[in-house]
Design an enzyme around this catalytic site. Structure first.
Site, PDB file in Angstrom:
ATOM      1  N   THR A  27       0.809  -1.215   0.000  1.00  0.00           N
ATOM      2  CA  THR A  27       0.000   0.000   0.000  1.00  0.00           C
ATOM      3  C   THR A  27       0.844   1.267   0.000  1.00  0.00           C
ATOM      4  O   THR A  27       2.019   1.260   0.359  1.00  0.00           O
ATOM      5  CB  THR A  27      -0.961   0.014   1.201  1.00  0.00           C
ATOM      6  OG1 THR A  27      -0.207   0.022   2.407  1.00  0.00           O
ATOM      7  CG2 THR A  27      -1.888  -1.189   1.175  1.00  0.00           C
ATOM      8  N   ASP A  28       0.200   2.356  -0.393  1.00  0.00           N
ATOM      9  CA  ASP A  28       0.857   3.664  -0.396  1.00  0.00           C
ATOM     10  C   ASP A  28       0.449   4.446   0.856  1.00  0.00           C
ATOM     11  O   ASP A  28      -0.211   3.912   1.747  1.00  0.00           O
ATOM     12  CB  ASP A  28       0.539   4.433  -1.681  1.00  0.00           C
ATOM     13  CG  ASP A  28      -0.936   4.745  -1.851  1.00  0.00           C
ATOM     14  OD1 ASP A  28      -1.709   4.623  -0.866  1.00  0.00           O
ATOM     15  OD2 ASP A  28      -1.323   5.117  -2.967  1.00  0.00           O
ATOM     16  N   ALA A  29       0.811   5.715   0.910  1.00  0.00           N
ATOM     17  CA  ALA A  29       0.527   6.541   2.077  1.00  0.00           C
ATOM     18  C   ALA A  29      -0.967   6.707   2.334  1.00  0.00           C
ATOM     19  O   ALA A  29      -1.378   6.970   3.459  1.00  0.00           O
ATOM     20  CB  ALA A  29       1.181   7.910   1.902  1.00  0.00           C
TER      21      ALA A  29
END
Length: 148
Positions: A27-29
């Site tokens: 996942t990203d931020a």
């Protein structure tokens, strides 16, 4: 919300389905799957499909000096996947040519279509970095699958 049809190929072409769980590292931020990781999931599915029909890419490189490389990607990101989602990478064989294979690959969560791509893979002579014909054994096996 888009859904994946039960049988997305009216000719009944062979399909390979790889289950994938979304981990924190994917996942990203914002907490959704980082866009490039969809391509990683697709790469794993293609590799596992080849392995399932009896071909290992490392052996092909060592024995024949041949490698598969991505030539082109056309992708649509339709909905986000999130941490802990159980996904499926659904792969189909769309086109088989002398020195390339085009896969249709979709990533779904249940029946919801999240990602839809057409990925062309080229076979290359690794030492010369030039296109090369698919090995006869792989071509034969893929033609059999294509006829399913």
């Amino acid at each position: 919300m888009q859904t994946i049809p039960e049988n997305d190929d009216p000719k009944g072409a062979a399909r390979f389905v790889l289950p994938v769980r979304v981990y924190y590292e994917d996942t990203d931020a914002a907490g959704v799957v980082y866009y490039a990781n969809y391509l990683r999931f697709c790469e794993r599915a293609r590799t596992e499909w080849l392995r399932a029909i009896g071909f290992e890419q490392q052996r092909m490189l060592a024995d024949d000096g041949l490698a598969f490389v991505v030539r082109s990607v056309k992708a649509d990101y339709l909905a986000p996947a999130c941490l802990d989602d159980a996904l499926s990478v659904v792969s189909t064989l769309n086109e088989l040519r002398r020195a390339s294979i085009t896969f249709g690959q979709q990533i779904v969560r249940g029946s919801e279509l999240l990602f839809d791509a057409s990925i062309q893979i080229a076979c290359v002579d690794w030492n010369r970095r030039k296109p090369a014909a698919l090995p006869a054994a792989i071509r034969s096996q893929l033609e059999t699958l294509q006829a399913v």
